[in-house]
Write a protein that holds these residues in place. Structure first.
Motif, PDB file in Angstrom:
ATOM      1  N   SER A 270      63.830 -85.948  10.352  1.00 54.04           N
ATOM      2  CA  SER A 270      64.155 -85.247   9.113  1.00 54.04           C
ATOM      3  C   SER A 270      63.683 -86.042   7.901  1.00 54.04           C
ATOM      4  O   SER A 270      63.223 -87.183   8.018  1.00 54.04           O
ATOM      5  CB  SER A 270      65.666 -85.000   8.992  1.00 54.04           C
ATOM      6  OG  SER A 270      66.315 -86.155   8.490  1.00 54.04           O
TER       7      SER A 270
ATOM      8  N   LYS B  41      65.463 -87.444   5.722  1.00 52.80           N
ATOM      9  CA  LYS B  41      66.399 -88.462   5.255  1.00 52.80           C
ATOM     10  C   LYS B  41      65.815 -89.873   5.241  1.00 52.80           C
ATOM     11  O   LYS B  41      66.222 -90.721   4.454  1.00 52.80           O
ATOM     12  CB  LYS B  41      67.673 -88.422   6.096  1.00 52.80           C
ATOM     13  CG  LYS B  41      68.485 -87.155   5.827  1.00 52.80           C
ATOM     14  CD  LYS B  41      69.952 -87.445   5.753  1.00 52.80           C
ATOM     15  CE  LYS B  41      70.751 -86.289   5.197  1.00 52.80           C
ATOM     16  NZ  LYS B  41      70.584 -85.029   5.958  1.00 52.80           N
TER      17      LYS B  41
ATOM     18  N   GLN C  85      72.623 -87.337  11.122  1.00 48.06           N
ATOM     19  CA  GLN C  85      71.239 -87.448  10.656  1.00 48.06           C
ATOM     20  C   GLN C  85      71.056 -88.621   9.697  1.00 48.06           C
ATOM     21  O   GLN C  85      70.091 -89.365   9.799  1.00 48.06           O
ATOM     22  CB  GLN C  85      70.801 -86.160   9.949  1.00 48.06           C
ATOM     23  CG  GLN C  85      70.624 -85.001  10.895  1.00 48.06           C
ATOM     24  CD  GLN C  85      71.398 -83.794  10.434  1.00 48.06           C
ATOM     25  OE1 GLN C  85      72.517 -83.897   9.939  1.00 48.06           O
ATOM     26  NE2 GLN C  85      70.804 -82.623  10.596  1.00 48.06           N
TER      27      GLN C  85
ATOM     28  N   SER D 160      72.590 -88.288   0.390  1.00 50.75           N
ATOM     29  CA  SER D 160      72.337 -87.061  -0.363  1.00 50.75           C
ATOM     30  C   SER D 160      73.075 -87.132  -1.696  1.00 50.75           C
ATOM     31  O   SER D 160      73.601 -88.187  -2.054  1.00 50.75           O
ATOM     32  CB  SER D 160      72.817 -85.857   0.457  1.00 50.75           C
ATOM     33  OG  SER D 160      72.564 -84.661  -0.243  1.00 50.75           O
TER      34      SER D 160
ATOM     35  N   PHE E 151      69.991 -76.308   1.040  1.00 52.79           N
ATOM     36  CA  PHE E 151      70.774 -77.087   0.088  1.00 52.79           C
ATOM     37  C   PHE E 151      72.092 -77.586   0.667  1.00 52.79           C
ATOM     38  O   PHE E 151      72.975 -76.799   0.970  1.00 52.79           O
ATOM     39  CB  PHE E 151      71.043 -76.222  -1.155  1.00 52.79           C
ATOM     40  CG  PHE E 151      71.450 -77.042  -2.345  1.00 52.79           C
ATOM     41  CD1 PHE E 151      70.529 -77.372  -3.319  1.00 52.79           C
ATOM     42  CD2 PHE E 151      72.750 -77.512  -2.461  1.00 52.79           C
ATOM     43  CE1 PHE E 151      70.893 -78.157  -4.402  1.00 52.79           C
ATOM     44  CE2 PHE E 151      73.127 -78.296  -3.533  1.00 52.79           C
ATOM     45  CZ  PHE E 151      72.197 -78.620  -4.511  1.00 52.79           C
TER      46      PHE E 151
ATOM     47  N   GLY F 138      73.395 -81.326  -0.456  1.00 52.57           N
ATOM     48  CA  GLY F 138      73.744 -81.989  -1.713  1.00 52.57           C
ATOM     49  C   GLY F 138      72.591 -81.900  -2.700  1.00 52.57           C
ATOM     50  O   GLY F 138      72.733 -82.235  -3.865  1.00 52.57           O
ATOM     51  N   GLY F 139      71.419 -81.476  -2.206  1.00 51.80           N
ATOM     52  CA  GLY F 139      70.293 -81.210  -3.086  1.00 51.80           C
ATOM     53  C   GLY F 139      69.093 -82.121  -2.938  1.00 51.80           C
ATOM     54  O   GLY F 139      68.115 -81.964  -3.661  1.00 51.80           O
TER      55      GLY F 139
ATOM     56  N   ASN G 215      66.726 -82.695  -0.423  1.00 52.21           N
ATOM     57  CA  ASN G 215      65.418 -82.196   0.033  1.00 52.21           C
ATOM     58  C   ASN G 215      64.931 -81.062  -0.864  1.00 52.21           C
ATOM     59  O   ASN G 215      63.734 -80.928  -1.109  1.00 52.21           O
ATOM     60  CB  ASN G 215      65.435 -81.844   1.530  1.00 52.21           C
ATOM     61  CG  ASN G 215      65.765 -80.401   1.846  1.00 52.21           C
ATOM     62  OD1 ASN G 215      64.887 -79.539   1.893  1.00 52.21           O
ATOM     63  ND2 ASN G 215      67.052 -80.101   2.045  1.00 52.21           N
TER      64      ASN G 215
ATOM     65  N   LEU H 246      74.780 -79.180   5.558  1.00 56.16           N
ATOM     66  CA  LEU H 246      74.974 -78.328   4.380  1.00 56.16           C
ATOM     67  C   LEU H 246      76.460 -78.133   4.065  1.00 56.16           C
ATOM     68  O   LEU H 246      76.814 -77.409   3.151  1.00 56.16           O
ATOM     69  CB  LEU H 246      74.309 -76.956   4.583  1.00 56.16           C
ATOM     70  CG  LEU H 246      72.833 -76.967   4.998  1.00 56.16           C
ATOM     71  CD1 LEU H 246      72.275 -75.544   5.006  1.00 56.16           C
ATOM     72  CD2 LEU H 246      71.986 -77.855   4.100  1.00 56.16           C
TER      73      LEU H 246
ATOM     74  N   ALA I 113      65.758 -77.467  12.406  1.00 58.01           N
ATOM     75  CA  ALA I 113      67.152 -77.891  12.290  1.00 58.01           C
ATOM     76  C   ALA I 113      67.971 -76.716  11.761  1.00 58.01           C
ATOM     77  O   ALA I 113      67.469 -75.910  10.971  1.00 58.01           O
ATOM     78  CB  ALA I 113      67.267 -79.077  11.334  1.00 58.01           C
TER      79      ALA I 113
ATOM     80  N   GLU J 286      70.030 -76.647   9.493  1.00 64.89           N
ATOM     81  CA  GLU J 286      69.997 -76.697   8.026  1.00 64.89           C
ATOM     82  C   GLU J 286      68.733 -76.017   7.518  1.00 64.89           C
ATOM     83  O   GLU J 286      68.770 -75.144   6.633  1.00 64.89           O
ATOM     84  CB  GLU J 286      70.013 -78.160   7.534  1.00 64.89           C
ATOM     85  CG  GLU J 286      71.323 -78.901   7.773  1.00 64.89           C
ATOM     86  CD  GLU J 286      71.430 -79.513   9.164  1.00 64.89           C
ATOM     87  OE1 GLU J 286      70.459 -79.355   9.953  1.00 64.89           O
ATOM     88  OE2 GLU J 286      72.464 -80.139   9.472  1.00 64.89           O
ATOM     89  N   SER J 287      67.590 -76.422   8.087  1.00 65.95           N
ATOM     90  CA  SER J 287      66.297 -75.896   7.635  1.00 65.95           C
ATOM     91  C   SER J 287      66.196 -74.385   7.829  1.00 65.95           C
ATOM     92  O   SER J 287      65.456 -73.710   7.103  1.00 65.95           O
ATOM     93  CB  SER J 287      65.159 -76.581   8.395  1.00 65.95           C
ATOM     94  OG  SER J 287      65.363 -77.973   8.467  1.00 65.95           O
TER      95      SER J 287
ATOM     96  N   SER K 246      63.048 -79.240   6.459  1.00 67.14           N
ATOM     97  CA  SER K 246      63.665 -80.558   6.282  1.00 67.14           C
ATOM     98  C   SER K 246      63.822 -81.328   7.588  1.00 67.14           C
ATOM     99  O   SER K 246      63.879 -82.557   7.572  1.00 67.14           O
ATOM    100  CB  SER K 246      65.023 -80.402   5.593  1.00 67.14           C
ATOM    101  OG  SER K 246      65.846 -79.486   6.286  1.00 67.14           O
ATOM    102  N   GLY K 247      63.868 -80.630   8.722  1.00 67.25           N
ATOM    103  CA  GLY K 247      64.011 -81.355   9.980  1.00 67.25           C
ATOM    104  C   GLY K 247      63.837 -80.438  11.187  1.00 67.25           C
ATOM    105  O   GLY K 247      63.836 -79.219  11.056  1.00 67.25           O
TER     106      GLY K 247
HETATM  107  C1  LIG Z   1      71.063 -83.812   5.588  1.00 67.76           C
HETATM  108  C2  LIG Z   1      70.142 -82.692   5.822  1.00 67.76           C
HETATM  109  C3  LIG Z   1      70.020 -81.616   4.903  1.00 67.76           C
HETATM  110  C4  LIG Z   1      70.867 -81.479   3.672  1.00 67.76           C
HETATM  111  O1  LIG Z   1      70.829 -82.500   2.736  1.00 67.76           O
HETATM  112  P1  LIG Z   1      70.122 -82.350   1.305  1.00 67.76           P
HETATM  113  O2  LIG Z   1      70.493 -83.599   0.604  1.00 67.76           O
HETATM  114  O3  LIG Z   1      70.648 -81.130   0.639  1.00 67.76           O
HETATM  115  O4  LIG Z   1      68.675 -82.266   1.557  1.00 67.76           O
HETATM  116  C5  LIG Z   1      69.092 -80.633   5.170  1.00 67.76           C
HETATM  117  N1  LIG Z   1      68.327 -80.656   6.272  1.00 67.76           N
HETATM  118  C6  LIG Z   1      68.409 -81.650   7.180  1.00 67.76           C
HETATM  119  C7  LIG Z   1      67.540 -81.615   8.385  1.00 67.76           C
HETATM  120  C8  LIG Z   1      69.321 -82.696   6.985  1.00 67.76           C
HETATM  121  O5  LIG Z   1      69.392 -83.689   7.878  1.00 67.76           O
END
Ligand SMILES: *Cc1c(COP(=O)(O)O)cnc(C)c1O
Length: 453
Positions: free
Chosen positions: A112, A114, A141, A231, A265, A267-268, A270, A340, A384, A386-387, A415-416
């Protein structure tokens, strides 16, 4: 003409500076406040917990460009530039005239974005004579990224992982341990905060708030030990601008400029990372690009939260931050996009949203996995959870283009990857996932509790 699929930068073209959007913002973010005195924070106030250079970056509202140390750039080369990919497969699956691009941050060693900040944070700690770093992690992560970055720069890492995910997500724990980190299930007997909770409730399964308290306590009581965060804070997003700065050059190679840029999103970091370098052209040259943050419907701080001062953590240890929030007392539903599940938004993004420079959309859990599976089949990458939110938002925009016949250029951040999240996909495929509805009254109830902060 043969169609080009992926764009890379030569190593020497990897950006040498991060972009600090605070310097160019017309309305700067309001200052973080000391909760006891309500006075604006100075960098020195953060030194006991964070590395000094990171504390200065956090509050820097004057320098637009901050040089990436050579040692960090050397480590970026292990996986950067990340590819900018034209999503022909997804375009075809959708039958859209839109041109869809994504920046693939899933190719980093830990899977990711991070790591972009973990490397920077570990480097500054090392440079300032710190020997140990500590943090908390939920899904794992950030803990994984920090563990690897600590190893790279010769630091010891101690990670407090929320007990329930320590037990339910053993692979991220193994990843951290593979890189040599000491991983402790939180609450633990190793800190006062942990002991107090366990004495009262021996079966407590842990929470992010408790894990933060343990990590901060360790940083405060251990010589040469600093706390790190993955984040929300402005210095984290600063480091993530490497994503958008590379993308800017790569879009130029593709001969296009994005009309819409999307990030998921939490914490913002990525989202800001991919958007801010482009947003400087909106601020300075009036470029009409849309920036869309995709948040989970079960944790809708941007679309349904309130702009005000609030704590950054559940326990109320952090400074008061001016941000869109659902209240630090908000307990998000247990969705699979663990990254998220955060109650607030970073202070920069919050100001930008307030000023109408960006927009936000909320995505339901099932829609996010529908989008993730469509993307996986079309592009061969399992995203991921989140993505998946960014992908769902991109798909919605691409479908709107199909309706209107517009050939817009859409860029989103991947993002991952989701290869360590297959338990979540299993549940989706078995039909066991649900959406979570949040009532207005419940949101209001939380906000009422923090209205006097
Ligand atoms: C931690 C994470 C996020 C969310 O964190 P942001 O600070 O909003 O980017 C999004 N995608 C992945 C894969 C994460 O590990």
């Amino acid at each position: 003409m043969e169609k080009k699929k992926r764009y890379f930068l030569a190593e020497e073209d990897i950006p040498r500076y991060w972009y600090n959007i605070q310097a160019d913002m017309v309305n700067k973010p309001m200052p973080p406040l000391n909760p006891a005195t309500k006075q604006p924070l100075k960098p020195e106030d953060l030194y006991p917990i964070f590395a000094e250079e990171l504390s200065r970056q956090e509050l820097n509202q004057t320098d637009a460009w901050i040089e990436i140390p050579e040692e960090v750039r050397e480590m970026y080369k292990y996986y950067r530039s990340t590819p900018l990919v034209r999503a022909y497969g997804l375009e075809k699956a959708l039958g859209t005239p839109a041109h869809i691009y994504f920046k693939n941050e899933s190719v980093s060693p830990i899977g990711s974005h991070k790591l972009n900040s973990a490397l920077a944070q570990a480097y500054y700690c090392k440079k300032e004579g710190v020997t140990n770093v500590t943090t908390e992690t939920g899904a794992g992560q950030w803990g994984a990224a920090l563990s690897y970055a600590a190893k790279v720069f010769g630091l010891e890492a101690a990670v407090y992982q929320v007990k329930i995910s320590y037990e339910q997500k053993p692979y991220r724990r193994s990843i951290m341990q593979t890189f040599g980190a000491q991983v402790t299930a939180s609450p633990s007997m190793s800190t006062r905060a942990g002991k107090d909770i366990l004495t009262k409730n021996p079966n407590y399964q842990g929470s992010l708030g408790t894990a933060i308290s343990e990590a901060i306590e360790l940083a405060r009581t251990t010589p040469n030990c600093k706390y790190t965060l993955g984040s929300v804070l402005s210095h984290v997003t600063l480091h993530q601008t490497i994503i958008g700065l590379e993308a800017e050059k790569q879009m130029e190679m593709a001969g296009e400029y994005p009309d819409i840029i999307i990030g998921c999103f939490g914490g913002g970091s990525n989202f800001g990372g991919i958007c801010f370098p482009f947003m400087r052209h909106s601020i300075k040259e009036g470029k009409k690009t849309r920036y869309i943050a995709a948040e989970p419907a079960s944790c809708p701080k941007l679309t349904r939260g309130h702009f005000q001062y609030d704590f950054g953590d559940e326990a109320g240890y952090t400074p008061l931050l001016p941000m869109f929030t659902l209240g630090h007392n908000f307990a998000p539903a247990n969705i699979h996009a663990g990254g998220l599940r955060y109650h607030g938004a970073g202070v920069i993004v919050s100001q930008l949203l307030k000023d109408g420079l960006m927009e936000a959309t909320d995505i339901q859990q099932l829609e996010s996995f529908d989008a993730g599976c469509l993307f996986a089949k079309a592009e061969g990458i399992i995203p991921a959870p989140e993505s998946c939110h960014a992908i769902a938002a991109a798909i919605n925009e691409a479908k709107a283009c199909k309706e209107s016949g517009e050939e817009k250029v859409i860029l989103f951040n991947l993002s991952g990857h989701g290869l360590i999240d297959m338990a979540a996909y299993d549940q989706y495929l078995a039909g066991n996932l649900t959406n979570y509805e949040l009532k207005d009254e419940d949101i209001q109830h939380n906000l009422d509790e923090i209205k006097d902060l």
